[in-house]
Design an enzyme around this catalytic site. Structure first.
Site, PDB file in Angstrom:
ATOM      1  N   TYR A 186      -4.215-108.110  47.528  1.00  0.00           N
ATOM      2  CA  TYR A 186      -4.401-109.498  47.970  1.00  0.00           C
ATOM      3  C   TYR A 186      -5.685-109.601  48.800  1.00  0.00           C
ATOM      4  CZ  TYR A 186      -3.415-114.080  49.984  1.00  0.00           C
ATOM      5  OH  TYR A 186      -3.502-115.395  50.363  1.00  0.00           O
ATOM      6  N   ASP A 187      -5.837-108.666  49.721  1.00  0.00           N
ATOM      7  CA  ASP A 187      -7.016-108.688  50.601  1.00  0.00           C
ATOM      8  C   ASP A 187      -8.310-108.619  49.799  1.00  0.00           C
ATOM      9  OD1 ASP A 187      -5.353-108.834  52.710  1.00  0.00           O
ATOM     10  OD2 ASP A 187      -5.543-106.723  53.320  1.00  0.00           O
TER      11      ASP A 187
ATOM     12  N   CYS B 238      20.791 -95.614  96.794  1.00  0.00           N
ATOM     13  CA  CYS B 238      21.633 -95.830  95.616  1.00  0.00           C
ATOM     14  C   CYS B 238      22.974 -96.441  96.033  1.00  0.00           C
ATOM     15  CB  CYS B 238      21.871 -94.501  94.890  1.00  0.00           C
ATOM     16  SG  CYS B 238      23.076 -94.631  93.561  1.00  0.00           S
TER      17      CYS B 238
ATOM     18  N   CYS C  15      25.534 -88.172  91.218  1.00  0.00           N
ATOM     19  CA  CYS C  15      25.790 -89.581  91.521  1.00  0.00           C
ATOM     20  C   CYS C  15      26.979 -90.030  90.669  1.00  0.00           C
ATOM     21  CB  CYS C  15      24.543 -90.402  91.186  1.00  0.00           C
ATOM     22  SG  CYS C  15      24.811 -92.174  91.209  1.00  0.00           S
TER      23      CYS C  15
ATOM     24  N   TYR D 174      13.280-130.333  54.143  1.00  0.00           N
ATOM     25  CA  TYR D 174      14.657-130.797  53.991  1.00  0.00           C
ATOM     26  C   TYR D 174      14.830-132.222  53.484  1.00  0.00           C
ATOM     27  CZ  TYR D 174      14.011-132.244  58.906  1.00  0.00           C
ATOM     28  OH  TYR D 174      13.555-132.766  60.072  1.00  0.00           O
TER      29      TYR D 174
ATOM     30  N   CYS E 110      25.824 -93.632  95.339  1.00  0.00           N
ATOM     31  CA  CYS E 110      25.939 -92.339  96.012  1.00  0.00           C
ATOM     32  C   CYS E 110      25.105 -92.245  97.290  1.00  0.00           C
ATOM     33  CB  CYS E 110      25.561 -91.210  95.052  1.00  0.00           C
ATOM     34  SG  CYS E 110      23.809 -91.194  94.641  1.00  0.00           S
TER      35      CYS E 110
ATOM     36  N   CYS F  97      17.835 -93.652  90.782  1.00  0.00           N
ATOM     37  CA  CYS F  97      18.530 -92.773  91.705  1.00  0.00           C
ATOM     38  C   CYS F  97      18.324 -91.374  91.142  1.00  0.00           C
ATOM     39  CB  CYS F  97      20.012 -93.107  91.746  1.00  0.00           C
ATOM     40  SG  CYS F  97      20.988 -91.772  92.451  1.00  0.00           S
TER      41      CYS F  97
ATOM     42  N   GLU G 146      11.234-128.992  58.897  1.00  0.00           N
ATOM     43  CA  GLU G 146      11.187-128.434  60.240  1.00  0.00           C
ATOM     44  C   GLU G 146      10.242-127.229  60.244  1.00  0.00           C
ATOM     45  OE1 GLU G 146      13.228-130.200  62.119  1.00  0.00           O
ATOM     46  OE2 GLU G 146      13.609-129.051  63.955  1.00  0.00           O
TER      47      GLU G 146
ATOM     48  N   ASP H 200      16.323-125.267  64.624  1.00  0.00           N
ATOM     49  CA  ASP H 200      15.806-125.649  65.932  1.00  0.00           C
ATOM     50  C   ASP H 200      14.299-125.440  65.944  1.00  0.00           C
ATOM     51  OD1 ASP H 200      16.435-126.777  68.251  1.00  0.00           O
ATOM     52  OD2 ASP H 200      17.412-125.019  69.145  1.00  0.00           O
TER      53      ASP H 200
ATOM     54  N   ARG I 254       6.937-135.798  64.495  1.00  0.00           N
ATOM     55  CA  ARG I 254       7.808-136.967  64.438  1.00  0.00           C
ATOM     56  C   ARG I 254       7.395-138.006  65.479  1.00  0.00           C
ATOM     57  NH1 ARG I 254      12.333-138.493  67.190  1.00  0.00           N
ATOM     58  NH2 ARG I 254      13.752-139.861  66.041  1.00  0.00           N
TER      59      ARG I 254
ATOM     60  N   LYS J 193      26.996-130.402  65.925  1.00  0.00           N
ATOM     61  CA  LYS J 193      26.276-129.539  66.869  1.00  0.00           C
ATOM     62  C   LYS J 193      27.120-128.336  67.278  1.00  0.00           C
ATOM     63  CE  LYS J 193      23.084-130.999  69.408  1.00  0.00           C
ATOM     64  NZ  LYS J 193      21.657-130.680  69.476  1.00  0.00           N
TER      65      LYS J 193
ATOM     66  N   ASP K  53      -0.585-105.709  49.677  1.00  0.00           N
ATOM     67  CA  ASP K  53      -1.448-106.390  50.638  1.00  0.00           C
ATOM     68  C   ASP K  53      -2.911-106.079  50.347  1.00  0.00           C
ATOM     69  OD1 ASP K  53       0.836-107.233  51.702  1.00  0.00           O
ATOM     70  OD2 ASP K  53       0.570-106.325  53.696  1.00  0.00           O
ATOM     71  N   ALA K  54      -3.160-104.829  49.966  1.00  0.00           N
ATOM     72  CA  ALA K  54      -4.539-104.414  49.728  1.00  0.00           C
ATOM     73  C   ALA K  54      -5.148-105.187  48.558  1.00  0.00           C
ATOM     74  CB  ALA K  54      -4.584-102.921  49.440  1.00  0.00           C
TER      75      ALA K  54
ATOM     76  N   GLU L  93      23.410-128.330  55.498  1.00  0.00           N
ATOM     77  CA  GLU L  93      22.181-127.569  55.746  1.00  0.00           C
ATOM     78  C   GLU L  93      22.169-127.076  57.180  1.00  0.00           C
ATOM     79  OE1 GLU L  93      18.895-130.251  55.048  1.00  0.00           O
ATOM     80  OE2 GLU L  93      19.870-131.082  53.276  1.00  0.00           O
TER      81      GLU L  93
ATOM     82  N   SER M 203      16.566-140.305  63.745  1.00  0.00           N
ATOM     83  CA  SER M 203      17.293-139.137  64.254  1.00  0.00           C
ATOM     84  C   SER M 203      18.715-139.195  63.717  1.00  0.00           C
ATOM     85  CB  SER M 203      17.239-139.073  65.772  1.00  0.00           C
ATOM     86  OG  SER M 203      17.583-140.296  66.317  1.00  0.00           O
TER      87      SER M 203
ATOM     88  N   LYS N  61      20.947-126.745  60.728  1.00  0.00           N
ATOM     89  CA  LYS N  61      20.068-127.612  61.513  1.00  0.00           C
ATOM     90  C   LYS N  61      19.129-126.710  62.313  1.00  0.00           C
ATOM     91  CE  LYS N  61      20.217-131.675  64.518  1.00  0.00           C
ATOM     92  NZ  LYS N  61      19.337-131.241  65.591  1.00  0.00           N
TER      93      LYS N  61
HETATM   94  S1  IVH Z   1      17.582-134.554  58.353  1.00  0.00           S
HETATM   95  C1  IVH Z   1      17.650-138.939  58.941  1.00  0.00           C
HETATM   96  N1  IVH Z   1      17.908-131.976  58.024  1.00  0.00           N
HETATM   97  O1  IVH Z   1      17.281-132.482  63.468  1.00  0.00           O
HETATM   98  C2  IVH Z   1      17.486-137.497  58.624  1.00  0.00           C
HETATM   99  N2  IVH Z   1      17.127-132.747  60.139  1.00  0.00           N
HETATM  100  O2  IVH Z   1      18.253-135.255  64.922  1.00  0.00           O
HETATM  101  C3  IVH Z   1      16.964-136.764  59.755  1.00  0.00           C
HETATM  102  N3  IVH Z   1      16.669-130.977  61.752  1.00  0.00           N
HETATM  103  O3  IVH Z   1      14.567-134.527  64.082  1.00  0.00           O
HETATM  104  C4  IVH Z   1      16.603-135.390  59.536  1.00  0.00           C
HETATM  105  N4  IVH Z   1      17.196-129.279  60.441  1.00  0.00           N
HETATM  106  O4  IVH Z   1      14.114-132.123  63.644  1.00  0.00           O
HETATM  107  C5  IVH Z   1      17.550-132.951  58.873  1.00  0.00           C
HETATM  108  N5  IVH Z   1      18.202-129.706  57.586  1.00  0.00           N
HETATM  109  C6  IVH Z   1      17.852-130.696  58.424  1.00  0.00           C
HETATM  110  C7  IVH Z   1      17.396-130.426  59.741  1.00  0.00           C
HETATM  111  C8  IVH Z   1      17.066-131.482  60.575  1.00  0.00           C
HETATM  112  C9  IVH Z   1      16.765-129.649  61.637  1.00  0.00           C
HETATM  113  C10 IVH Z   1      16.252-131.692  62.976  1.00  0.00           C
HETATM  114  C11 IVH Z   1      15.088-132.609  62.770  1.00  0.00           C
HETATM  115  C12 IVH Z   1      15.507-133.954  63.254  1.00  0.00           C
HETATM  116  C13 IVH Z   1      16.747-133.660  63.999  1.00  0.00           C
HETATM  117  C14 IVH Z   1      17.747-134.782  63.763  1.00  0.00           C
END
Ligand code: IVH
Length: 685
Positions: A37-38, A417, A441, A232, A420, A435, A180, A124, A143, A321, A34-35, A120, A83, A122
Site C-alpha cells: 500500500y505504501d 508501611c 511484611c 446510521y 508492618c 515497603c 457517529e 458514544d 450536529r 439508555k 502495508d508495504a 443499533e 435527538s 447507540k
Molecule cells: S439515530 C432521529 N442511531 O444518539 C434519529 N443515533 O440522541 C437520531 N447515536 O445525536 C439519531 N448511535 O449522536 C441514531 N445508531 C444510532 C446512534 C445514534 C449514536 C447518537 C447520535 C444522536 C443521539 C440521539
C-alpha cells in the site's frame, strides 16, 4: 503538462488506493500488505508533487490533512438533526410502541400488527452529517443545535474509514449520510498512554476524545487521532433513490463503502428489542467502542413517515439508555495498600455512587504521581468512570473541596508501611513507593500466598483470600512450602471452617503438586514475570536449575525478557531464602515434567523464532493446550500483540488483540487454520 499516460496512471492509482483503503478500514479485510500500500501511495505522492495542478480534494493523498483553518464555517442542515426520546425500562418501550400504534390509528388487534424494528448500538461519539454530491464528499458538519452545525470537512477527510468518493451502483445525485464519529476504546487508551508519557493532558473518555479531535483547527492534528465512523441513517437524498426500509438503507450504504455497524439487527416486535438490549448489555465491555444504549427504529420508511416527528424527537425511534459509566461523587479519604511486591498503592474511599451498573465505593489511584496530576485532595468532588476496564478510575476533580464548605485535606504518602511499620522507600527512578520488608511484611506475605494459590498459578481450589489471611494470622504458614505441611485438623480449627472444606483444601494442595514449570515460575511471584514470560522461560530453559544459573544476558535471549525483568529474575534466585523455599517445595512433592529446552535443541523446529499470540475463545481445545502445542513446535507464545508478533490466532469473540493485529498488518488465522497447522505437524491431539 502531464501526458495521457501519467493521467491514466494517476486515475488508476487513486482508484486502487481507494479500494484498498476501503478493504482495510471499512471491511476489515485487507488484500495487500502495508508495504505494498505504501508503495502505491508513494507513487501517487510522486506524481502529485510533479503535477500539483492535478491534485484534487478527494485524492487519497489529502488524508494527511489540509492547511490550518481560521475558524469553522457554520453549516445549515437541510433537514434538522433531531435527538431521541430516552427510556431506561422495558415497560417504557412497550408504552412507546402503544403510542406509535395509536398514532397510526391501527385498528387491528395488537397481536396482529407486529412492527419490524432495527436495533443499533447507540455509539458514544459525535453525531455528524456528511453530504455527497454525485458520490463525492463535499460537506461535513457537526450536529450543533440540530439546525446549524460547524463545518468540519477538512477534519473529516483525514478519517480513513470515511469514503471521499462513494463507489457502487445507483448512487443518488445528492445524499446526506448521518452517523457517529467515534474513538475506539483501544485508540483512546493508546492515546492516553502516549499523552501520559509526554506529560500531556489526558482525554477523559472516548467521546470527549472524538469531540476534541474534530474540533481541531489544524486538520493535521485530527489526522493523528484514532477516529472512525459508523453510518446510521440517511438525511436528505435526491429522488433518484427510493429506499423502502431503514435496513435497506444500511445495506445499500455498506455497498457504497460507508461503514455500517454489523451489530445492527432487524427484529420483530418490542419483545425482540428487549432481548437484543439485554444481550448487548452483556457484551458492552467487550465491544471495541463505547455505547450508552441501544437505538430502536421503526424499519419501514413509510411507517416512519406516517409517524412523523414531535418538535425535537421523532415518533419512530427511541433510545434505550444503559447505566451511565460516569458519575460524580465525593472523595472521602485515601488509604494506602501494600501489594504483593511491596508497592504502596493509594486507594480512594468514596461516597458510594451508582456507576456502570454497580455501586462503587473505592477506586484505585495507582501512585502519588496520579494524585499530583489530578490535583486531588480529600473532600473534592470527583468524576468517576467505570468503563470496560472494570476497575473504577477517578478522571478529574469536578469541584475542589476548597470551593465548598468541606475542608480539604492534602494527600500525603505515609512514611511507614501501614501493614508492618517498615520505612517506605521511593526509588529515584520509580514513581512507585515500596515497603522493602518483602515476606516479613504481613501484607506482602498474604498477597504472595494468594498469588501462589491462584488459578493460573498453582490452582489450589478453596484456598481463598480469607483462609490465606487466617493461616497467616495464626502463623500456620510463613514460607510457601509450609502450605504443603498443613494438616486438615489445623485448617479445620480455623474460624468458620468445616472439616469437609479443610479436607478439600488438603486434597487440592495435594493435587496442585503435579504442575508445569511455567505455572510454578509464575506462582513464585517474581516481579514482572507474568504468565507469558513464565511460559517462555520454561520453554527456553527446560528446568528451574538452568534458570537459577542463568545470567542476565542469557535470560534476555528469552522473548519478553528485557533488562529489568532479567535483573528481577537474577535477584530472586540469588536470594538464599527464596531458593531454600523452592528446594523445600520440591522436597514436599511439587513436580513438573522436564521439557527439552528450546535453547539446546539442534534441530530447527517448524515455528522456530516465531512469536504467536492466542486470543478469543477456541472451540476445539483449551487455550493452554493450544499454547503448549505451539511451543512444542518452537513458537514463543506471547500475551500481547506487538510488531514482533508473527501470527495471531483469533478464536471467537476476539477483541482488542485482533484489532491491534489488523492495525499492525500482522497475519491472523482462525481456529480451523490453527488445527490444520497443528495437525500437519502431528500436534492436534
Ligand atoms: S439515530 C432521529 N442511531 O444518539 C434519529 N443515533 O440522541 C437520531 N447515536 O445525536 C439519531 N448511535 O449522536 C441514531 N445508531 C444510532 C446512534 C445514534 C449514536 C447518537 C447520535 C444522536 C443521539 C440521539
Amino acid at each position: 503538462m502531464a501526458s495521457k499516460k501519467v493521467l491514466k496512471e494517476l486515475v488508476n492509482l487513486r482508484e486502487v488506493l481507494q479500494r484498498h483503503n476501503r478493504l482495510y478500514h471499512v471491511m476489515d479485510n485487507p488484500e495487500v500488505s502495508d508495504a505494498e500500500y505504501d508503495e502505491l501511495f508513494s507513487r501517487l505522492l510522486e506524481i502529485e508533487k510533479r503535477y500539483p495542478e492535478l491534485v484534487t480534494a478527494s485524492s487519497p493523498s489529502r488524508r494527511v490533512g489540509a492547511e490550518r483553518l481560521k475558524a469553522f464555517k457554520s453549516i445549515q442542515h437541510r433537514i434538522p438533526m433531531l435527538s431521541l426520546e430516552k427510556c431506561t425500562q422495558a415497560g417504557e418501550l412497550l408504552d412507546w410502541q402503544t403510542r406509535a400504534s395509536n398514532h397510526l390509528g391501527d385498528s387491528r388487534k395488537q397481536s396482529e400488527r407486529v412492527i419490524h424494528y432495527t436495533c443499533e448500538p447507540k455509539i458514544d461519539g459525535v453525531a455528524v452529517s456528511l453530504v455527497y454530491l454525485k458520490g463525492t464528499l463535499v460537506s461535513a458538519a457537526t450536529r450543533g443545535d440540530g439546525r446549524t452545525g460547524e463545518g468540519i470537512l477538512e477534519n473529516v477527510r483525514t478519517i480513513k474509514s470515511i469514503p471521499l468518493v462513494l463507489e457502487g451502483d445507483n448512487i443518488p445525485k445528492e445524499l446526506e449520510v448521518r452517523g457517529e464519529i467515534y474513538m475506539p476504546v483501544q485508540g483512546f487508551h493508546s492515546f492516553n498512554e502516549r499523552a501520559a508519557d509526554s506529560g500531556q493532558k489526558l482525554l477523559i473518555n472516548p467521546r470527549n476524545g472524538a469531540a476534541g479531535s474534530l474540533r481541531q483547527l489544524d486538520p493535521k492534528v485530527t489526522a493523528q487521532r484514532p477516529l472512525t465512523m459508523y453510518c446510521y441513517s440517511a438525511g436528505y437524498y435526491s429522488d433518484d433513490w427510493q429506499p423502502s426500509s431503514h435496513w435497506q438503507v444500511l445495506q445499500v450504504f455498506s455497498s457504497w463503502g460507508l461503514r455500517v455497524n454489523n451489530e445492527t439487527s432487524l427484529v420483530e416486535g418490542v419483545d425482540a428489542c428487549i432481548t437484543y438490549i439485554d444481550a448487548l448489555l452483556q457484551r458492552r465491555d467487550a465491544l471495541a467502542y463505547e455505547i450508552d444504549g441501544v437505538v430502536i427504529k421503526v424499519d419501514d420508511l413509510d411507517l416512519q413517515n406516517k409517524l412523523g416527528e414531535l418538535t425535537r424527537t421523532p415518533r419512530w425511534a427511541i433510545a434505550y439508555k444503559y447505566p451511565s459509566q460516569e458519575a460524580t461523587t465525593i472523595l472521602k479519604s485515601v488509604d494506602f495498600q501494600v501489594g504483593r511486591t511491596g508497592a504502596i498503592t493509594p486507594v480512594a474511599r468514596l461516597e458510594p455512587v451508582f456507576v456502570g451498573g454497580v455501586t462503587v465505593s473505592n477506586a484505585t489511584l495507582h501512585n502519588m504521581d496520579e494524585i499530583k496530576r489530578l490535583g486531588l485532595k480529600e473532600g473534592d468532588r470527583v468524576l468517576l468512570r467505570r468503563a470496560g476496564d472494570v476497575i473504577p478510575k477517578i478522571v478529574k476533580v469536578v469541584k475542589p473541596a476548597d470551593d465548598s464548605e468541606i475542608s480539604s485535606v492534602e494527600i500525603r504518602l505515609p512514611e511507614f508501611c501501614p501493614a508492618c511499620g517498615t520505612a517506605i522507600v521511593v526509588a529515584r527512578d520509580e514513581a512507585i513507593a515500596r515497603c522493602p520488608a518483602g515476606l516479613y511484611c504481613s501484607a506482602q506475605r498474604k498477597e504472595a500466598f494468594r498469588h501462589f494459590a491462584s488459578r493460573p498459578a498453582m490452582d489450589i481450589d478453596g484456598l481463598g483470600d480469607k483462609i490465606v489471611e487466617l493461616l497467616i494470622e495464626h502463623e500456620l504458614v510463613e514460607k510457601l512450602s509450609d502450605l504443603y505441611a498443613l494438616r486438615a485438623e489445623q485448617i479445620a480449627a480455623l474460624d468458620r471452617m468445616g472439616e469437609k472444606s479443610a479436607n478439600n483444601i488438603v486434597k487440592a494442595l495435594q493435587e496442585s503438586k503435579s504442575t508445569t514449570l511455567a505455572r510454578f515460575l509464575y506462582a513464585l511471584g517474581i516481579r514482572e514475570v507474568g504468565e507469558a514470560t513464565a511460559a517462555n522461560l520454561a520453554v527456553h530453559f527446560g528446568d528451574i536449575d538452568a534458570i537459577k544459573l542463568a545470567d542476565p544476558d542469557s535470560l534476555m535471549q528469552v522473548e519478553d525478557v528485557g533488562e529489568v525483568v532479567a535483573q528481577n529474575i537474577v535477584r530472586y534466585f540469588s536470594n538464599a531464602q527464596a531458593w531454600e523455599d523452592i528446594v523445600a517445595l520440591r522436597a514436599a512433592g511439587v513436580h513438573w515434567p522436564i521439557v527439552e529446552p528450546a535453547s539446546r535443541q539442534d534441530t530447527v523446529l517448524p515455528l522456530q523464532d516465531q512469536t504467536w499470540v492466542l486470543t478469543g475463545t477456541l472451540q476445539e481445545m483449551p487455550r493452554t493446550q493450544a499454547k503448549a502445542a505451539l511451543q512444542k513446535l518452537g513458537a514463543k507464545v506471547a500475551g500481547s500483540v506487538s510488531a514482533k508478533t508473527t501470527c495471531v490466532v483469533a478464536g471467537e469473540k476476539s477483541g482488542s488483540k485482533l484489532a491491534k493485529a489488523q492495525e499492525l498488518g500482522i497475519r491472523v488465522i482462525d481456529e480451523p487454520a490453527l488445527m490444520e497447522l497443528l495437525g500437519s505437524h502431528g500436534e492436534s491431539e
